[in-house]
Design a protein around this motif. Sequence first.
Motif, mmCIF file in Angstrom:
data_model
loop_
_atom_site.group_PDB
_atom_site.id
_atom_site.type_symbol
_atom_site.label_atom_id
_atom_site.label_comp_id
_atom_site.label_asym_id
_atom_site.label_seq_id
_atom_site.Cartn_x
_atom_site.Cartn_y
_atom_site.Cartn_z
ATOM 1 N N GLN A 16 0.838 -1.185 0.000
ATOM 2 C CA GLN A 16 0.000 0.000 0.000
ATOM 3 C C GLN A 16 0.884 1.249 0.000
ATOM 4 N N PHE B 102 -1.284 -4.635 2.587
ATOM 5 C CA PHE B 102 -2.584 -5.261 2.813
ATOM 6 C C PHE B 102 -2.534 -6.665 2.247
ATOM 7 N N ASN C 106 1.159 -4.740 8.144
ATOM 8 C CA ASN C 106 -0.271 -4.557 7.889
ATOM 9 C C ASN C 106 -0.893 -3.584 8.898
#
Length: 121
Positions: A19, A111, A105
């Motif tokens: 991400q 993710f 995470n």
Amino acid sequence: MIKKKKREDNYLCYIPWKQHQEWESRNGKVFLFFEHDKLIEKFARWLVKKPYVSDVELDEIGSRVWSYIDGKCTVFEIGQKLQKLFGTEFDPKYQRLISYLNYLNKKGWIFFRRGSQLQGD
């Protein structure tokens, strides 16, 4: 009434993807960059004279894990690659790998996507 069978997910079949996109690799180490542009961060920067951008340097194993996160490799495959590269230095491999991936995470840097499960899902 028919009971539904609870679906068991195998964490090793999950596929991590990045991400956080602000990063670079230097001399085999990965550096993640963070801009401090929120109002409270701007105030804190002014107060303690911090830079606008800070970085986090990942260690050798963390950098390798980050490089293996490509949105295609499962947690299992990443563990296999680490085992080949580091041997027993990375034991217990999946316990350490899963803890590290969970940390990434929680920070919002990666993710997970649910990959094909072993039951044929």
